[in-house]
Design an enzyme around this catalytic site. Structure first.
Site, mmCIF file in Angstrom:
data_model
loop_
_atom_site.group_PDB
_atom_site.id
_atom_site.type_symbol
_atom_site.label_atom_id
_atom_site.label_comp_id
_atom_site.label_asym_id
_atom_site.label_seq_id
_atom_site.Cartn_x
_atom_site.Cartn_y
_atom_site.Cartn_z
ATOM 1 N N HIS A 76 7.092 7.119 -9.495
ATOM 2 C CA HIS A 76 6.953 5.765 -8.952
ATOM 3 C C HIS A 76 6.297 5.836 -7.572
ATOM 4 O O HIS A 76 5.356 5.091 -7.280
ATOM 5 C CB HIS A 76 8.313 5.085 -8.869
ATOM 6 C CG HIS A 76 8.340 3.853 -8.012
ATOM 7 N ND1 HIS A 76 7.727 2.680 -8.385
ATOM 8 C CD2 HIS A 76 8.890 3.610 -6.797
ATOM 9 C CE1 HIS A 76 7.896 1.772 -7.429
ATOM 10 N NE2 HIS A 76 8.594 2.307 -6.454
ATOM 11 N N ASP A 105 -25.265 -2.121 1.569
ATOM 12 C CA ASP A 105 -24.317 -1.444 0.686
ATOM 13 C C ASP A 105 -23.490 -0.504 1.554
ATOM 14 O O ASP A 105 -23.600 -0.540 2.780
ATOM 15 C CB ASP A 105 -25.061 -0.650 -0.411
ATOM 16 C CG ASP A 105 -24.187 -0.458 -1.651
ATOM 17 O OD1 ASP A 105 -23.156 0.222 -1.532
ATOM 18 O OD2 ASP A 105 -24.521 -1.010 -2.711
ATOM 19 N N TRP A 141 8.671 12.617 -4.312
ATOM 20 C CA TRP A 141 7.226 12.638 -4.032
ATOM 21 C C TRP A 141 6.898 13.538 -2.848
ATOM 22 O O TRP A 141 5.768 13.967 -2.687
ATOM 23 C CB TRP A 141 6.712 11.224 -3.773
ATOM 24 C CG TRP A 141 6.935 10.709 -2.387
ATOM 25 C CD1 TRP A 141 8.082 10.201 -1.884
ATOM 26 C CD2 TRP A 141 5.973 10.668 -1.322
ATOM 27 N NE1 TRP A 141 7.905 9.836 -0.573
ATOM 28 C CE2 TRP A 141 6.616 10.117 -0.206
ATOM 29 C CE3 TRP A 141 4.632 11.038 -1.215
ATOM 30 C CZ2 TRP A 141 5.970 9.935 1.019
ATOM 31 C CZ3 TRP A 141 3.993 10.851 0.011
ATOM 32 C CH2 TRP A 141 4.669 10.309 1.109
ATOM 33 N N SER A 168 -10.548 12.412 -3.201
ATOM 34 C CA SER A 168 -11.042 11.052 -3.386
ATOM 35 C C SER A 168 -10.866 10.227 -2.127
ATOM 36 O O SER A 168 -11.796 9.555 -1.663
ATOM 37 C CB SER A 168 -10.309 10.411 -4.558
ATOM 38 O OG SER A 168 -10.338 9.012 -4.454
ATOM 39 N N SER A 169 -9.650 10.272 -1.533
ATOM 40 C CA SER A 169 -9.470 9.379 -0.380
ATOM 41 C C SER A 169 -10.217 9.884 0.838
ATOM 42 O O SER A 169 -10.656 9.073 1.653
ATOM 43 C CB SER A 169 -7.995 9.115 -0.061
ATOM 44 O OG SER A 169 -7.235 10.232 -0.267
ATOM 45 N N HIS A 252 3.621 10.931 8.070
ATOM 46 C CA HIS A 252 3.769 9.757 8.916
ATOM 47 C C HIS A 252 2.472 8.993 9.118
ATOM 48 O O HIS A 252 2.433 7.785 8.900
ATOM 49 C CB HIS A 252 4.499 10.006 10.226
ATOM 50 C CG HIS A 252 4.959 8.693 10.753
ATOM 51 N ND1 HIS A 252 6.085 8.078 10.289
ATOM 52 C CD2 HIS A 252 4.356 7.799 11.548
ATOM 53 C CE1 HIS A 252 6.171 6.880 10.807
ATOM 54 N NE2 HIS A 252 5.130 6.682 11.585
ATOM 55 N N GLU A 254 0.261 8.853 7.081
ATOM 56 C CA GLU A 254 0.055 8.245 5.764
ATOM 57 C C GLU A 254 0.664 6.845 5.688
ATOM 58 O O GLU A 254 0.071 5.940 5.105
ATOM 59 C CB GLU A 254 0.651 9.150 4.680
ATOM 60 C CG GLU A 254 0.717 8.543 3.290
ATOM 61 C CD GLU A 254 -0.636 8.304 2.651
ATOM 62 O OE1 GLU A 254 -1.619 8.919 3.092
ATOM 63 O OE2 GLU A 254 -0.703 7.498 1.703
ATOM 64 N N TYR A 256 0.927 4.756 8.026
ATOM 65 C CA TYR A 256 0.032 3.832 8.747
ATOM 66 C C TYR A 256 -1.268 3.628 8.000
ATOM 67 O O TYR A 256 -1.889 2.563 8.108
ATOM 68 C CB TYR A 256 -0.194 4.306 10.179
ATOM 69 C CG TYR A 256 1.082 4.202 10.965
ATOM 70 C CD1 TYR A 256 1.614 2.956 11.254
ATOM 71 C CD2 TYR A 256 1.794 5.320 11.330
ATOM 72 C CE1 TYR A 256 2.817 2.835 11.903
ATOM 73 C CE2 TYR A 256 3.012 5.205 11.985
ATOM 74 C CZ TYR A 256 3.512 3.960 12.268
ATOM 75 O OH TYR A 256 4.709 3.844 12.896
ATOM 76 N N SER A 267 -4.997 -10.328 10.002
ATOM 77 C CA SER A 267 -5.768 -10.835 11.144
ATOM 78 C C SER A 267 -6.975 -11.646 10.709
ATOM 79 O O SER A 267 -7.590 -12.324 11.531
ATOM 80 C CB SER A 267 -6.232 -9.679 12.037
ATOM 81 O OG SER A 267 -5.136 -8.922 12.468
ATOM 82 N N HIS A 301 10.695 12.461 12.860
ATOM 83 C CA HIS A 301 11.764 11.485 12.672
ATOM 84 C C HIS A 301 12.129 11.318 11.195
ATOM 85 O O HIS A 301 13.113 10.670 10.885
ATOM 86 C CB HIS A 301 11.435 10.135 13.336
ATOM 87 C CG HIS A 301 10.333 9.352 12.695
ATOM 88 N ND1 HIS A 301 9.472 8.576 13.418
ATOM 89 C CD2 HIS A 301 9.942 9.223 11.418
ATOM 90 C CE1 HIS A 301 8.608 7.996 12.603
ATOM 91 N NE2 HIS A 301 8.871 8.377 11.387
ATOM 92 N N HIS A 302 11.327 11.917 10.310
ATOM 93 C CA HIS A 302 11.698 11.894 8.895
ATOM 94 C C HIS A 302 12.699 12.988 8.564
ATOM 95 O O HIS A 302 13.161 13.070 7.427
ATOM 96 C CB HIS A 302 10.458 12.084 8.026
ATOM 97 C CG HIS A 302 9.478 10.962 8.137
ATOM 98 N ND1 HIS A 302 9.480 9.893 7.291
ATOM 99 C CD2 HIS A 302 8.473 10.734 9.026
ATOM 100 C CE1 HIS A 302 8.504 9.062 7.624
ATOM 101 N NE2 HIS A 302 7.888 9.544 8.681
ATOM 102 N N THR A 327 3.031 -2.507 17.897
ATOM 103 C CA THR A 327 3.313 -3.320 16.713
ATOM 104 C C THR A 327 3.783 -4.700 17.138
ATOM 105 O O THR A 327 3.394 -5.718 16.551
ATOM 106 C CB THR A 327 4.376 -2.635 15.838
ATOM 107 O OG1 THR A 327 4.033 -1.263 15.712
ATOM 108 C CG2 THR A 327 4.430 -3.250 14.466
ATOM 109 N N LYS A 330 0.976 -6.890 18.039
ATOM 110 C CA LYS A 330 0.282 -7.484 16.895
ATOM 111 C C LYS A 330 1.051 -8.695 16.359
ATOM 112 O O LYS A 330 0.460 -9.746 16.100
ATOM 113 C CB LYS A 330 0.105 -6.446 15.789
ATOM 114 C CG LYS A 330 -0.697 -5.251 16.243
ATOM 115 C CD LYS A 330 -1.230 -4.447 15.099
ATOM 116 C CE LYS A 330 -2.384 -5.126 14.439
ATOM 117 N NZ LYS A 330 -3.590 -5.133 15.259
ATOM 118 N N ARG A 449 20.181 7.775 -1.915
ATOM 119 C CA ARG A 449 19.013 7.454 -2.732
ATOM 120 C C ARG A 449 18.790 8.561 -3.763
ATOM 121 O O ARG A 449 19.363 9.638 -3.672
ATOM 122 C CB ARG A 449 17.776 7.274 -1.848
ATOM 123 C CG ARG A 449 17.445 8.465 -1.012
ATOM 124 C CD ARG A 449 16.379 8.166 0.029
ATOM 125 N NE ARG A 449 15.049 8.079 -0.547
ATOM 126 C CZ ARG A 449 13.943 8.504 0.065
ATOM 127 N NH1 ARG A 449 14.000 9.049 1.274
ATOM 128 N NH2 ARG A 449 12.778 8.377 -0.498
#
Lengths: 531, 285
Positions: A76, A105, A141, A168-169, A252, A254, A256, A267, A301-302, A327, A330, A449
């Protein structure tokens, strides 16, 4: 070669289906491919989530065996992150950035095709592991060793499929950056760019900065498994915690990568429906840049509970808290944009407002998680699950839905069904809170979890959460129907779909011509910054 | 074949990306089957061959288009940005492995060796570890670390010299001195090849005489993964230099328009800089 240049002056897409979609170098076609792929993955990943929630409807084991449950939680996440959210943003970038900045293009059109077509191959490999002896990946994951190394034959397939997604990314990000830096119409300085282009420029930087680090980490997993290296084995002088450090150095930024483009979308939408320019354009740009910079300094922090030096814990705690400042800037600016605007509440605006409120809730629970002593209680509980689903579902996914409603008339040339859109919004926003809000309480009460069973005292909230999950899941079928209906026909959309909208994309017809800006538009010196 | 879009060249559809997808997928599925012991190495090799064909065909198309003059200066800039960010991604890839090396040397090995009392007492009591080490569980292994002298130092000089010869060749290209250009390009290719031969010899030396192997604990892991990935990049760089040299001999590139040359030169300098990091942190310190 030169003889053929003239034959190419016709402006339609190739008539052959395979040539058009398999060999395409057109940014709109590739954008469409990305968006459709992402939608398919959204439903596949959603089905997996419903299996998880169905199992958790009641205490005890009833539907699936625990090992399959673990495969579902793992897949998932991988499907939603690398298959749904990231490709959706890349698809939006492909479709919108060239026409927002007045480019013919994307900068590197052939590589653009490769970036997209790697994804179906990568996910075919990843999902095929479900049918292998021993099943798909079940170690989460994050793929922590040594658990991940105790896998069956799916292990190398999973690693390599993530490698392909990474390639790819990275290529997609290189393309976006080259486009934004090199393809802007004359007169469009960086500080006149639409905020979506800014957000993606910085996201691209993050992707190129951290996807290779993930590639390194999972390569070490692979060699630890098959070639006897000991990066993550204490017996050989390595350390399993090393994997966590490298992984979260990727992980981390990732998160963002999955939210900065959303900031760009919000925006764009809020000023349109407030009929006011975006409040604090330059502070928005600096806020995104600061968030991106700080994202490289907070990874541990993870993993506070893994044990680290006190100085390390303190540094990562305070660095994490500092991210709330940009943040907050924003969120303040979005609210200030709406302040005294002539607001209307079409579906994109509704999703954008829900984004601002619900993403902020996710931000606040993130702030709670950043506090080291509190994190020792929250770690690996449903509180964390609630937190990141508030930022990813009501954050990233809501922004993607908002963007779809906002630009769907531009893409298809037809207005979508506003009444169905409103239904979709209200059902989504109600059920998503029924789904995720109780998970805060479950987590605070100590429900872990990634476990298919739980103690009896968690039963009520889990039942409520599962009801929310199925409601939210089925509400998305309305979304699918709205899209199909809009593609097939509907009221003709004008070039400028929303009367408050500004920017180059609204100067092109709806749908835009197959080749966007054959001659670049010129942006006058005096024009105010775009949104 | 081409569309001049306000001067910017947007190619028509191309089948090379799809060939690349098929090649990569065949390679990784083949590698997975091979690692699992289910398949021979042939599917992996077939995938690699498809990739080689793809690169040959794709770059061939690009070279063809470049020579026929459809790329304007804006296209050139796109290529420059593309190459720059590609090299940045490569830097970050090496960063992961350098990070592993630093973590092992600064944290995990000293912790296991007693600096962190809990780790030491719970996991490996009474070992006294110092870098270079294969780790506390591999104490029975007899092996020696790789010294910085003589081969790695010679290799450092070879790579640094190749950077100089490449720069001389670049200046010759800009001054349109074709003979000098070709000679110095060949010198660069030769230096790269010599580096690779020495590196191969060093590996044989490590395996045969030092008993230093990929599975010699954390030292062997970091040593071979860092130098190995670097070696792969030198192989890619040398092949790229060779292609550029042959193109120079065919009369490709002009003093003002030669991004293909510069892209490879940037890549080569990047490989060079990574080696300096390796020389310092893997061999000397």
């Amino acid at each position: 070669m030169t003889a053929m240049t003239h034959e190419a002056e016709h402006h339609g897409p190739p008539s052959n289906f395979f040539q058009r979609w398999l060999f395409t170098t057109n940014h709109k076609d590739i954008g469409t491919l990305y968006l459709v792929f992402s939608l398919v993955m959204f439903f596949i990943g959603g089905a997996m989530a419903l299996i998880i929630r169905a199992e958790l409807f009641q205490p005890g084991l009833q539907l699936v065996d625990p090992y399959f449950f673990n495969q579902m939680t793992t897949l998932h996440a991988l499907v939603m992150i690398f298959g749904a959210v990231m490709p959706a943003f890349t698809g939006l970038a492909n479709w919108m950035i060239p026409i927002m900045i007045g480019a013919p293009d994307m900068a590197l059109p052939r590589m653009n095709n490769w970036s997209f077509w790697l994804l179906p191959f990568a996910f075919a490999i990843l999902l095929s592991t479900l049918f292998m002896p021993g099943g798909g990946p079940a170690g989460g994951w994050t793929m922590y060793p040594p658990l991940m190394l105790q896998h069956g034959m799916s292990f190398p397939f999973v690693i390599f499929s993530v490698h392909l997604m990474g390639i790819s990314s990275i290529m997609g990000a290189i393309n976006v950056i080259a486009t934004v830096l090199n393809m802007r119409a004359p007169g469009m300085s960086l500080m006149k760019m639409p905020m979506f282009a800014w957000a993606w420029l910085i996201t691209g930087f993050l992707i190129i900065g951290v996807m290779p680090v993930l590639a390194g980490a999972i390569t070490m997993l692979l060699t630890d498994q098959y070639f006897g290296t000991t990066f993550f084995s204490a017996a050989g002088g390595g350390d399993p915690v090393l994997y966590q450090h490298i992984f979260w150095f990727f992980g981390h930024p990732e998160v963002y990568i999955m939210i900065l483009p959303a900031f760009g979308i919000i925006s764009a939408i809020i000023p349109t429906f407030s009929r006011k320019p975006l409040f604090g354009y330059s502070s928005m740009v600096y806020a995104i840049a600061s968030i991106a910079f700080l994202s490289f300094l907070v990874w541990a922090h993870h993993m506070f509970t893994v044990g680290m030096l006190l100085a390390g814990s303190l540094f990562f705690m305070y660095a994490t808290m500092v991210i709330s400042v940009p943040t907050g800037v924003k969120v303040f600016n979005w609210v200030a944009t709406m302040w005294r605007g002539s607001l209307t509440f079409e579906t994109p605006m509704l999703f954008a407002i829900a984004f601002v409120i619900l993403f902020t809730i996710g931000g606040f629970s993130g702030l709670m998680l950043s506090i080291v002593p509190a994190d020792f209680q929250y770690h690996d509980t449903y509180f964390v699950v609630a937190h990141f689903h508030y930022v990813l579902v009501t954050g990233a996914v809501f922004s993607i839905i908002a963007a779809t409603y906002y630009w769907l008339p531009k893409w298809t040339g037809h207005m979508y069904d506003e009444r169905l859109g409103k239904w979709h919004f209200w059902l989504s926003v109600i059920f998503v809170n029924i789904l995720f809000f109780p998970q805060h309480f479950l987590g605070l009460a100590g429900m872990p979890r990634r476990i298919p069973d739980y103690a009896l005292q968690f039963a009520e909230f889990n039942m409520i959460s599962t009801i929310g999950a199925f409601g939210f899941g089925f509400a998305q079928l309305i979304f699918l129907w709205v899209i199909i209906k809009c593609v097939r026909g509907g009221e003709k959309a004008p070039a400028k779909v929303w009367d408050g909208a500004e920017g180059l994309e609204w100067t092109l017809s709806s749908p835009p011509p197959y080749h966007s800006f054959t001659t670049p538009p010129v942006i006058p010196e005096t024009e105010a910054p775009a949104r | 074949m081409a569309q001049a879009q306000g001067g910017y060249y947007v190619p028509h559809g191309s089948y090379w990306p799809l060939v690349g997808c098929i090649g990569l997928t065949t390679s990784v599925v083949g590698a997975s089957g091979y690692f699992n012991g289910d398949w021979s190495i042939w599917p992996l090799l077939v995938g690699a061959a498809i990739m080689a064909v793809m690169f040959f065909g794709w770059f061939g198309t690009v070279i063809h288009e470049s020579v026929s003059g459809v790329y304007n200066s804006q296209v050139d800039r796109s290529f420059r940005w593309g190459m720059t960010w590609f090299i940045f991604s490569e830097v970050m890839f090496f960063g992961a492995f350098f990070g592993a090396l630093f973590y092992a040397r600064v944290f995990s090995v000293p912790w296991l060796g007693g600096e962190d009392i809990v780790t030491n007492q719970l996991l490996w009591d009474s070992v006294n570890l110092r870098w270079p080490t294969a780790g506390p569980g591999f104490g029975h292994l007899e092996w020696e670390p790789m010294g910085a002298w003589p081969l790695p130092t010679i290799n450092t000089l070879l790579l640094l010299t190749s950077g100089v010869t490449l720069t001389i060749a670049h200046h010759a290209l800009k001054a349109n001195q074709r003979l000098k250009l070709v000679l110095f390009m060949w010198a660069t290719v030769l230096l790269g090849t010599t580096f690779l031969i020495f590196q191969g010899y060093e590996y044989i030396h490590a395996y045969r005489e030092l008993n230093l192997r990929l599975d010699t604990g954390i030292y062997g892991s970091t040593f071979f993964m860092l130098t190995g990935f670097h070696g792969v990049h030198v192989i890619i760089g040398t092949v790229a230099l060779l292609v550029i040299t042959l193109r120079c001999m065919r009369g490709h590139f002009t003093p003002g328009h030669h991004f293909g040359f510069e892209g490879v030169a940037w890549y080569w300098h990047f490989v060079d800089v990574v080696w300096l990091g390796l020389y310092i942190f893997v061999y000397v310190l």
